[in-house]
Design an enzyme around this catalytic site. Structure first.
Site, PDB file in Angstrom:
ATOM      1  N   LYS A 116      25.161-105.539 -68.650  1.00  0.00           N
ATOM      2  CA  LYS A 116      23.970-105.078 -67.912  1.00  0.00           C
ATOM      3  C   LYS A 116      23.571-106.095 -66.852  1.00  0.00           C
ATOM      4  CE  LYS A 116      22.524-101.317 -70.485  1.00  0.00           C
ATOM      5  NZ  LYS A 116      21.549-100.410 -71.005  1.00  0.00           N
ATOM      6  N   LYS A 198      32.690 -96.387 -71.626  1.00  0.00           N
ATOM      7  CA  LYS A 198      31.786 -95.610 -72.482  1.00  0.00           C
ATOM      8  C   LYS A 198      30.995 -94.589 -71.656  1.00  0.00           C
ATOM      9  CE  LYS A 198      27.576 -96.945 -73.751  1.00  0.00           C
ATOM     10  NZ  LYS A 198      26.298 -97.108 -74.447  1.00  0.00           N
ATOM     11  N   LYS A 201      24.250 -92.799 -70.359  1.00  0.00           N
ATOM     12  CA  LYS A 201      23.248 -91.962 -69.694  1.00  0.00           C
ATOM     13  C   LYS A 201      22.820 -92.552 -68.360  1.00  0.00           C
ATOM     14  CE  LYS A 201      19.874 -92.762 -73.179  1.00  0.00           C
ATOM     15  NZ  LYS A 201      19.551 -94.183 -73.379  1.00  0.00           N
TER      16      LYS A 201
HETATM   17  P1  ATP Z   1      22.087 -96.759 -71.301  1.00  0.00           P
HETATM   18  O1  ATP Z   1      23.120 -96.134 -70.436  1.00  0.00           O
HETATM   19  O2  ATP Z   1      20.684 -96.643 -70.745  1.00  0.00           O
HETATM   20  O3  ATP Z   1      22.424 -98.132 -71.765  1.00  0.00           O
HETATM   21  P2  ATP Z   1      23.111 -95.350 -73.585  1.00  0.00           P
HETATM   22  O4  ATP Z   1      23.621 -94.037 -73.108  1.00  0.00           O
HETATM   23  O5  ATP Z   1      24.078 -96.407 -73.916  1.00  0.00           O
HETATM   24  O6  ATP Z   1      22.002 -95.888 -72.583  1.00  0.00           O
HETATM   25  P3  ATP Z   1      21.258 -95.849 -75.778  1.00  0.00           P
HETATM   26  O7  ATP Z   1      19.868 -95.388 -75.728  1.00  0.00           O
HETATM   27  O8  ATP Z   1      21.503 -97.272 -75.481  1.00  0.00           O
HETATM   28  O9  ATP Z   1      22.188 -94.988 -74.814  1.00  0.00           O
HETATM   29  O10 ATP Z   1      21.901 -95.442 -77.156  1.00  0.00           O
HETATM   30  C1  ATP Z   1      21.340 -94.613 -78.130  1.00  0.00           C
HETATM   31  C2  ATP Z   1      22.331 -94.403 -79.245  1.00  0.00           C
HETATM   32  O11 ATP Z   1      23.451 -93.654 -78.770  1.00  0.00           O
HETATM   33  C3  ATP Z   1      22.922 -95.709 -79.817  1.00  0.00           C
HETATM   34  O12 ATP Z   1      23.074 -95.577 -81.212  1.00  0.00           O
HETATM   35  C4  ATP Z   1      24.265 -95.819 -79.163  1.00  0.00           C
HETATM   36  O13 ATP Z   1      25.190 -96.555 -79.936  1.00  0.00           O
HETATM   37  C5  ATP Z   1      24.667 -94.350 -79.070  1.00  0.00           C
HETATM   38  N1  ATP Z   1      25.592 -94.125 -77.972  1.00  0.00           N
HETATM   39  C6  ATP Z   1      25.342 -94.319 -76.651  1.00  0.00           C
HETATM   40  N2  ATP Z   1      26.407 -93.979 -75.911  1.00  0.00           N
HETATM   41  C7  ATP Z   1      27.372 -93.567 -76.776  1.00  0.00           C
HETATM   42  C8  ATP Z   1      28.712 -93.082 -76.618  1.00  0.00           C
HETATM   43  N3  ATP Z   1      29.259 -92.974 -75.415  1.00  0.00           N
HETATM   44  N4  ATP Z   1      29.408 -92.736 -77.717  1.00  0.00           N
HETATM   45  C9  ATP Z   1      28.838 -92.841 -78.957  1.00  0.00           C
HETATM   46  N5  ATP Z   1      27.592 -93.288 -79.172  1.00  0.00           N
HETATM   47  C10 ATP Z   1      26.847 -93.640 -78.104  1.00  0.00           C
END
Ligand code: ATP
Ligand code: LTN
Length: 333
Positions: A116, A198, A201
Protein backbone atom coordinates in the site's frame (compact mmCIF):
# COMPACT_ATOMS: atom_id res chain seq x y z
CA UNK A 1 -14.19 -17.06 24.81
CA UNK A 2 -17.11 -15.27 26.53
CA UNK A 3 -17.67 -15.49 30.29
CA UNK A 4 -20.34 -18.17 29.68
CA UNK A 5 -17.84 -20.27 27.73
CA UNK A 6 -19.04 -19.53 24.23
CA UNK A 7 -16.29 -19.31 21.61
CA UNK A 8 -15.97 -15.97 19.83
CA UNK A 9 -15.60 -15.18 16.13
CA UNK A 10 -14.58 -11.74 14.85
CA UNK A 11 -14.03 -10.42 11.35
CA UNK A 12 -14.10 -7.12 9.51
CA UNK A 13 -14.36 -5.65 6.04
CA UNK A 14 -13.26 -2.15 5.05
CA UNK A 15 -15.88 0.12 3.44
CA UNK A 16 -13.14 1.23 1.04
CA UNK A 17 -14.88 0.39 -2.23
CA UNK A 18 -17.52 -1.81 -3.80
CA UNK A 19 -17.20 -5.32 -2.44
CA UNK A 20 -15.88 -7.96 -4.81
CA UNK A 21 -16.43 -11.66 -5.28
CA UNK A 22 -13.00 -11.97 -3.60
CA UNK A 23 -14.45 -10.43 -0.43
CA UNK A 24 -17.51 -12.65 -0.84
CA UNK A 25 -15.82 -16.01 -1.46
CA UNK A 26 -12.76 -15.40 0.75
CA UNK A 27 -14.61 -13.89 3.69
CA UNK A 28 -18.28 -12.83 3.94
CA UNK A 29 -19.81 -15.99 2.50
CA UNK A 30 -18.09 -18.00 5.23
CA UNK A 31 -19.30 -15.83 8.12
CA UNK A 32 -22.87 -17.08 8.49
CA UNK A 33 -21.81 -20.65 9.23
CA UNK A 34 -20.49 -19.56 12.65
CA UNK A 35 -23.64 -17.75 13.80
CA UNK A 36 -25.30 -20.64 15.60
CA UNK A 37 -22.39 -22.06 17.58
CA UNK A 38 -20.31 -18.93 18.26
CA UNK A 39 -20.73 -15.42 19.56
CA UNK A 40 -19.99 -13.53 16.32
CA UNK A 41 -18.90 -9.94 15.76
CA UNK A 42 -18.80 -8.69 12.17
CA UNK A 43 -17.53 -5.18 11.95
CA UNK A 44 -17.45 -2.53 9.20
CA UNK A 45 -13.92 -1.22 9.77
CA UNK A 46 -14.20 2.41 8.71
CA UNK A 47 -11.21 3.45 10.82
CA UNK A 48 -9.02 1.12 8.78
CA UNK A 49 -10.46 2.53 5.56
CA UNK A 50 -9.12 6.05 6.24
CA UNK A 51 -5.52 4.79 6.16
CA UNK A 52 -6.03 5.46 2.44
CA UNK A 53 -7.60 8.79 1.40
CA UNK A 54 -11.42 8.47 1.10
CA UNK A 55 -14.10 10.83 -0.20
CA UNK A 56 -16.17 11.48 2.97
CA UNK A 57 -19.62 11.15 1.37
CA UNK A 58 -18.56 7.91 -0.33
CA UNK A 59 -17.12 6.47 2.87
CA UNK A 60 -20.42 7.21 4.64
CA UNK A 61 -22.48 5.60 1.86
CA UNK A 62 -20.21 2.55 1.67
CA UNK A 63 -20.43 2.04 5.41
CA UNK A 64 -24.19 1.60 5.05
CA UNK A 65 -23.69 -0.54 1.95
CA UNK A 66 -21.19 -2.86 3.64
CA UNK A 67 -23.55 -3.37 6.55
CA UNK A 68 -26.45 -4.02 4.14
CA UNK A 69 -24.28 -6.54 2.28
CA UNK A 70 -23.46 -8.38 5.48
CA UNK A 71 -27.19 -8.86 6.03
CA UNK A 72 -27.90 -9.60 2.35
CA UNK A 73 -25.21 -12.31 2.45
CA UNK A 74 -27.12 -14.09 5.19
CA UNK A 75 -25.94 -12.57 8.47
CA UNK A 76 -28.95 -12.24 10.75
CA UNK A 77 -28.57 -9.16 13.03
CA UNK A 78 -30.35 -11.09 15.77
CA UNK A 79 -27.72 -13.83 15.73
CA UNK A 80 -24.61 -11.73 15.04
CA UNK A 81 -23.31 -8.45 16.38
CA UNK A 82 -23.11 -6.26 13.26
CA UNK A 83 -21.63 -2.81 13.84
CA UNK A 84 -19.37 0.00 12.72
CA UNK A 85 -15.86 0.23 14.19
CA UNK A 86 -15.85 4.01 14.79
CA UNK A 87 -19.03 3.69 16.87
CA UNK A 88 -17.09 1.79 19.54
CA UNK A 89 -14.26 4.00 20.87
CA UNK A 90 -12.67 1.06 22.72
CA UNK A 91 -11.07 0.00 19.42
CA UNK A 92 -9.04 3.21 19.21
CA UNK A 93 -8.21 3.12 22.91
CA UNK A 94 -6.88 -0.43 22.88
CA UNK A 95 -5.06 0.21 19.59
CA UNK A 96 -3.07 3.00 21.24
CA UNK A 97 -2.09 0.78 24.14
CA UNK A 98 -1.12 -2.07 21.82
CA UNK A 99 0.99 0.33 19.74
CA UNK A 100 3.24 0.52 22.78
CA UNK A 101 3.66 -3.27 22.72
CA UNK A 102 4.30 -3.58 19.00
CA UNK A 103 7.75 -3.20 17.52
CA UNK A 104 8.69 -0.88 14.67
CA UNK A 105 10.60 -3.75 13.07
CA UNK A 106 7.67 -6.13 13.02
CA UNK A 107 5.32 -3.53 11.49
CA UNK A 108 7.98 -2.78 8.84
CA UNK A 109 7.82 -6.38 7.66
CA UNK A 110 4.10 -6.34 6.81
CA UNK A 111 3.62 -6.97 3.11
CA UNK A 112 0.31 -5.07 3.02
CA UNK A 113 2.15 -1.98 4.33
CA UNK A 114 4.83 -2.37 1.69
CA UNK A 115 2.26 -2.85 -1.09
CA UNK A 116 0.00 0.00 0.00
CA UNK A 117 2.85 2.44 0.60
CA UNK A 118 4.16 1.71 -2.90
CA UNK A 119 0.66 2.24 -4.30
CA UNK A 120 0.00 5.44 -2.31
CA UNK A 121 3.53 6.88 -2.26
CA UNK A 122 2.17 10.40 -1.67
CA UNK A 123 0.38 9.36 1.53
CA UNK A 124 2.48 6.92 3.56
CA UNK A 125 0.87 7.94 6.84
CA UNK A 126 1.40 6.58 10.35
CA UNK A 127 -2.06 4.95 10.32
CA UNK A 128 -1.10 2.84 7.33
CA UNK A 129 1.95 1.71 9.29
CA UNK A 130 0.08 0.88 12.50
CA UNK A 131 -2.93 -0.64 10.67
CA UNK A 132 -2.08 -4.09 12.12
CA UNK A 133 -2.21 -2.86 15.74
CA UNK A 134 -5.72 -1.49 15.20
CA UNK A 135 -6.65 -4.86 13.68
CA UNK A 136 -5.11 -6.63 16.68
CA UNK A 137 -7.20 -4.38 18.95
CA UNK A 138 -10.38 -5.28 17.00
CA UNK A 139 -9.71 -8.96 17.54
CA UNK A 140 -8.30 -8.98 21.07
CA UNK A 141 -11.00 -6.70 22.55
CA UNK A 142 -13.58 -9.48 22.32
CA UNK A 143 -11.39 -12.39 23.50
CA UNK A 144 -11.75 -13.77 20.00
CA UNK A 145 -10.98 -17.44 19.33
CA UNK A 146 -11.37 -17.50 15.55
CA UNK A 147 -10.94 -15.00 12.74
CA UNK A 148 -12.25 -16.01 9.29
CA UNK A 149 -10.32 -14.10 6.57
CA UNK A 150 -8.76 -14.44 3.13
CA UNK A 151 -5.15 -15.56 2.95
CA UNK A 152 -3.86 -11.99 2.43
CA UNK A 153 -4.66 -11.30 6.10
CA UNK A 154 -2.64 -14.20 7.51
CA UNK A 155 0.34 -12.02 8.36
CA UNK A 156 -1.91 -9.60 10.27
CA UNK A 157 -3.41 -12.46 12.27
CA UNK A 158 0.10 -13.64 13.13
CA UNK A 159 1.08 -10.22 14.48
CA UNK A 160 -2.16 -10.06 16.51
CA UNK A 161 -1.20 -13.40 18.05
CA UNK A 162 2.35 -12.20 18.75
CA UNK A 163 1.05 -9.04 20.44
CA UNK A 164 -1.37 -11.09 22.58
CA UNK A 165 1.35 -13.53 23.64
CA UNK A 166 3.76 -10.68 24.41
CA UNK A 167 1.19 -8.79 26.50
CA UNK A 168 0.14 -11.95 28.34
CA UNK A 169 3.82 -12.68 29.00
CA UNK A 170 4.32 -9.32 30.73
CA UNK A 171 0.98 -8.99 32.60
CA UNK A 172 -0.37 -12.53 32.91
CA UNK A 173 -3.34 -13.97 31.07
CA UNK A 174 -5.24 -11.05 29.52
CA UNK A 175 -6.06 -11.89 25.91
CA UNK A 176 -7.23 -15.06 24.19
CA UNK A 177 -4.68 -15.88 21.49
CA UNK A 178 -6.77 -15.91 18.27
CA UNK A 179 -6.56 -18.34 15.40
CA UNK A 180 -7.10 -17.41 11.75
CA UNK A 181 -9.55 -19.48 9.73
CA UNK A 182 -8.64 -19.45 6.08
CA UNK A 183 -10.95 -21.60 4.01
CA UNK A 184 -9.06 -23.65 1.43
CA UNK A 185 -11.68 -22.72 -1.13
CA UNK A 186 -11.67 -19.09 -2.33
CA UNK A 187 -8.95 -17.89 0.02
CA UNK A 188 -7.36 -15.86 -2.80
CA UNK A 189 -9.43 -14.91 -5.84
CA UNK A 190 -7.25 -13.30 -8.48
CA UNK A 191 -7.78 -10.30 -10.77
CA UNK A 192 -9.46 -11.12 -14.10
CA UNK A 193 -7.06 -8.76 -15.90
CA UNK A 194 -3.87 -9.98 -14.22
CA UNK A 195 -4.35 -13.40 -12.60
CA UNK A 196 -1.03 -13.11 -10.73
CA UNK A 197 -2.54 -10.25 -8.67
CA UNK A 198 -5.19 -10.46 -5.94
CA UNK A 199 -8.67 -9.25 -6.94
CA UNK A 200 -9.04 -6.06 -4.93
CA UNK A 201 -11.94 -3.66 -4.43
CA UNK A 202 -9.60 -0.70 -4.82
CA UNK A 203 -8.38 -1.78 -8.27
CA UNK A 204 -8.91 1.08 -10.76
CA UNK A 205 -9.63 -1.33 -13.60
CA UNK A 206 -13.30 -2.23 -13.13
CA UNK A 207 -12.96 -5.05 -15.68
CA UNK A 208 -10.41 -6.79 -13.46
CA UNK A 209 -12.96 -7.12 -10.70
CA UNK A 210 -16.42 -8.67 -10.38
CA UNK A 211 -18.43 -6.78 -7.79
CA UNK A 212 -21.03 -8.55 -5.68
CA UNK A 213 -23.57 -6.00 -6.93
CA UNK A 214 -22.69 -6.17 -10.64
CA UNK A 215 -25.65 -6.95 -12.90
CA UNK A 216 -25.77 -10.15 -14.91
CA UNK A 217 -24.67 -8.54 -18.20
CA UNK A 218 -21.61 -7.00 -16.60
CA UNK A 219 -20.70 -10.26 -14.88
CA UNK A 220 -20.99 -12.25 -18.13
CA UNK A 221 -18.98 -9.62 -20.04
CA UNK A 222 -16.19 -9.46 -17.43
CA UNK A 223 -15.75 -13.23 -17.37
CA UNK A 224 -15.79 -13.38 -21.18
CA UNK A 225 -12.93 -10.86 -21.26
CA UNK A 226 -10.93 -12.53 -18.48
CA UNK A 227 -7.25 -13.01 -19.33
CA UNK A 228 -6.37 -16.67 -19.88
CA UNK A 229 -3.62 -18.35 -21.96
CA UNK A 230 -3.07 -19.64 -25.47
CA UNK A 231 -3.99 -23.23 -24.55
CA UNK A 232 -7.58 -24.38 -25.17
CA UNK A 233 -8.05 -27.16 -22.63
CA UNK A 234 -9.87 -26.42 -19.35
CA UNK A 235 -7.33 -27.97 -17.00
CA UNK A 236 -5.94 -26.90 -13.61
CA UNK A 237 -2.16 -26.62 -13.72
CA UNK A 238 1.06 -24.69 -13.75
CA UNK A 239 1.32 -21.67 -16.04
CA UNK A 240 -2.46 -21.44 -16.30
CA UNK A 241 -3.12 -18.76 -13.68
CA UNK A 242 -6.14 -17.32 -15.50
CA UNK A 243 -7.87 -20.68 -15.99
CA UNK A 244 -6.91 -21.81 -12.47
CA UNK A 245 -8.60 -18.70 -11.10
CA UNK A 246 -11.77 -19.21 -13.18
CA UNK A 247 -11.88 -22.88 -12.15
CA UNK A 248 -11.53 -21.84 -8.51
CA UNK A 249 -14.41 -19.38 -8.86
CA UNK A 250 -16.57 -21.97 -10.67
CA UNK A 251 -15.74 -24.53 -8.02
CA UNK A 252 -16.66 -22.12 -5.18
CA UNK A 253 -20.07 -21.45 -6.71
CA UNK A 254 -20.89 -25.05 -7.70
CA UNK A 255 -18.99 -27.11 -5.10
CA UNK A 256 -17.54 -29.19 -7.94
CA UNK A 257 -13.96 -30.47 -7.69
CA UNK A 258 -11.30 -29.50 -10.24
CA UNK A 259 -11.50 -33.02 -11.75
CA UNK A 260 -15.26 -32.76 -12.15
CA UNK A 261 -14.87 -29.38 -13.86
CA UNK A 262 -12.17 -30.72 -16.19
CA UNK A 263 -14.51 -33.57 -17.13
CA UNK A 264 -17.51 -31.28 -17.60
CA UNK A 265 -15.64 -29.06 -20.06
CA UNK A 266 -13.68 -31.81 -21.79
CA UNK A 267 -13.68 -31.08 -25.54
CA UNK A 268 -15.25 -27.64 -25.05
CA UNK A 269 -13.27 -24.41 -25.45
CA UNK A 270 -12.51 -21.53 -23.10
CA UNK A 271 -15.45 -19.53 -24.49
CA UNK A 272 -18.01 -22.05 -23.24
CA UNK A 273 -16.29 -22.34 -19.90
CA UNK A 274 -16.12 -18.56 -19.34
CA UNK A 275 -19.86 -18.25 -20.08
CA UNK A 276 -20.60 -21.02 -17.59
CA UNK A 277 -18.52 -19.29 -14.87
CA UNK A 278 -20.40 -16.04 -15.54
CA UNK A 279 -23.78 -17.81 -15.34
CA UNK A 280 -23.19 -19.56 -12.00
CA UNK A 281 -21.71 -16.41 -10.48
CA UNK A 282 -24.59 -14.19 -11.66
CA UNK A 283 -27.19 -16.73 -10.47
CA UNK A 284 -25.62 -17.00 -7.03
CA UNK A 285 -25.39 -13.24 -6.58
CA UNK A 286 -28.86 -12.29 -7.90
CA UNK A 287 -30.67 -12.88 -4.56
CA UNK A 288 -27.94 -11.02 -2.67
CA UNK A 289 -28.46 -8.00 -4.91
CA UNK A 290 -32.23 -8.09 -4.52
CA UNK A 291 -31.97 -8.23 -0.73
CA UNK A 292 -29.32 -5.48 -0.76
CA UNK A 293 -31.64 -3.15 -2.73
CA UNK A 294 -34.46 -3.82 -0.30
CA UNK A 295 -32.24 -3.06 2.72
CA UNK A 296 -30.71 0.11 1.27
CA UNK A 297 -34.21 1.50 0.84
CA UNK A 298 -34.68 1.21 4.62
CA UNK A 299 -31.99 3.38 6.22
CA UNK A 300 -33.84 3.49 9.53
CA UNK A 301 -33.58 -0.28 9.83
CA UNK A 302 -29.84 -0.24 9.06
CA UNK A 303 -29.32 2.49 11.66
CA UNK A 304 -31.21 0.43 14.20
CA UNK A 305 -28.94 -2.55 13.48
CA UNK A 306 -25.83 -0.32 13.81
CA UNK A 307 -27.09 1.14 17.05
CA UNK A 308 -27.88 -2.21 18.69
CA UNK A 309 -24.65 -3.74 17.38
CA UNK A 310 -22.52 -0.89 18.72
CA UNK A 311 -24.21 -1.12 22.11
CA UNK A 312 -23.55 -4.83 22.45
CA UNK A 313 -19.97 -4.54 21.14
CA UNK A 314 -19.17 -1.60 23.45
CA UNK A 315 -20.51 -3.47 26.46
CA UNK A 316 -18.32 -6.50 25.78
CA UNK A 317 -15.26 -4.51 24.69
CA UNK A 318 -15.30 -2.55 27.94
CA UNK A 319 -14.64 -5.68 29.97
CA UNK A 320 -11.34 -6.35 28.20
CA UNK A 321 -10.37 -2.68 28.01
CA UNK A 322 -10.84 -2.13 31.77
CA UNK A 323 -8.73 -5.17 32.50
CA UNK A 324 -5.96 -3.93 30.19
CA UNK A 325 -5.98 -0.42 31.65
CA UNK A 326 -5.69 -1.82 35.16
CA UNK A 327 -2.83 -4.12 34.16
CA UNK A 328 -0.72 -1.43 32.51
CA UNK A 329 -1.13 0.80 35.58
CA UNK A 330 -3.65 3.45 34.56
CA UNK A 331 -5.55 5.07 37.41
CA UNK A 332 -9.31 4.82 37.53
CA UNK A 333 -11.91 7.34 38.66
P1 ATP B 1 -8.65 -3.04 -0.47
O1 ATP B 1 -8.54 -3.22 -1.94
O2 ATP B 1 -9.32 -1.75 -0.07
O3 ATP B 1 -7.38 -3.30 0.27
P2 ATP B 1 -9.76 -5.68 -0.21
O4 ATP B 1 -10.57 -5.94 -1.43
O5 ATP B 1 -8.45 -6.32 -0.07
O6 ATP B 1 -9.66 -4.11 0.03
P3 ATP B 1 -10.60 -5.96 2.57
O7 ATP B 1 -11.65 -5.12 3.14
O8 ATP B 1 -9.20 -5.59 2.88
O9 ATP B 1 -10.73 -6.05 0.98
O10 ATP B 1 -10.88 -7.47 2.91
C1 ATP B 1 -12.03 -7.99 3.51
C2 ATP B 1 -11.93 -9.49 3.57
O11 ATP B 1 -11.95 -10.04 2.25
C3 ATP B 1 -10.62 -10.01 4.20
O12 ATP B 1 -10.90 -11.15 4.98
C4 ATP B 1 -9.77 -10.38 3.03
O13 ATP B 1 -8.82 -11.39 3.33
C5 ATP B 1 -10.82 -10.90 2.05
N1 ATP B 1 -10.38 -10.75 0.67
C6 ATP B 1 -10.11 -9.58 0.03
N2 ATP B 1 -9.76 -9.81 -1.24
C7 ATP B 1 -9.81 -11.16 -1.43
C8 ATP B 1 -9.55 -12.02 -2.54
N3 ATP B 1 -9.18 -11.52 -3.71
N4 ATP B 1 -9.71 -13.35 -2.38
C9 ATP B 1 -10.10 -13.85 -1.18
N5 ATP B 1 -10.35 -13.10 -0.09
C10 ATP B 1 -10.22 -11.77 -0.20
N1 LTN C 1 -7.52 -5.86 7.63
C1 LTN C 1 -8.67 -6.59 7.22
C2 LTN C 1 -9.96 -6.00 7.72
C3 LTN C 1 -9.99 -6.13 9.19
C4 LTN C 1 -10.16 -7.33 9.93
C5 LTN C 1 -10.11 -6.96 11.29
C6 LTN C 1 -10.33 -8.66 9.54
C7 LTN C 1 -9.86 -5.13 10.10
N2 LTN C 1 -9.92 -5.63 11.35
C8 LTN C 1 -10.21 -7.92 12.30
C9 LTN C 1 -10.43 -9.62 10.58
C10 LTN C 1 -10.37 -9.23 11.92
C11 LTN C 1 -8.67 -6.65 5.73
O1 LTN C 1 -9.34 -7.44 5.23
N3 LTN C 1 -7.94 -5.84 5.05
Amino acid sequence: MTSDNQQVVFSGVQPSGNLTIGNYLGAIRNFAAFSEAYKCYYCVVDMHAITVRQVPAELRRRTYETLALYIACGLDPNKNTLYVQSHVPAHAELAWILNCYTMFGELSRMTQFKDKSAKHADNVNAGLFTYPTLMAADILLYQTDRVPVGVDQQQHIEIARDIAVRFNGVYGDTFTVPEGIISEHGKKIMSLADPTKKMSKSDENVNAVVYILDNKDDILRKFRRAVTDSDTVVRFGEGKDGINNLMTIYSCFTDKSMEEIEREFDGRGYGDFKSAVGEVCADALAPVRAEFDRLMADKAYLEDVMQKGAQDAAYNARKTLSKVKRKVGFTTL
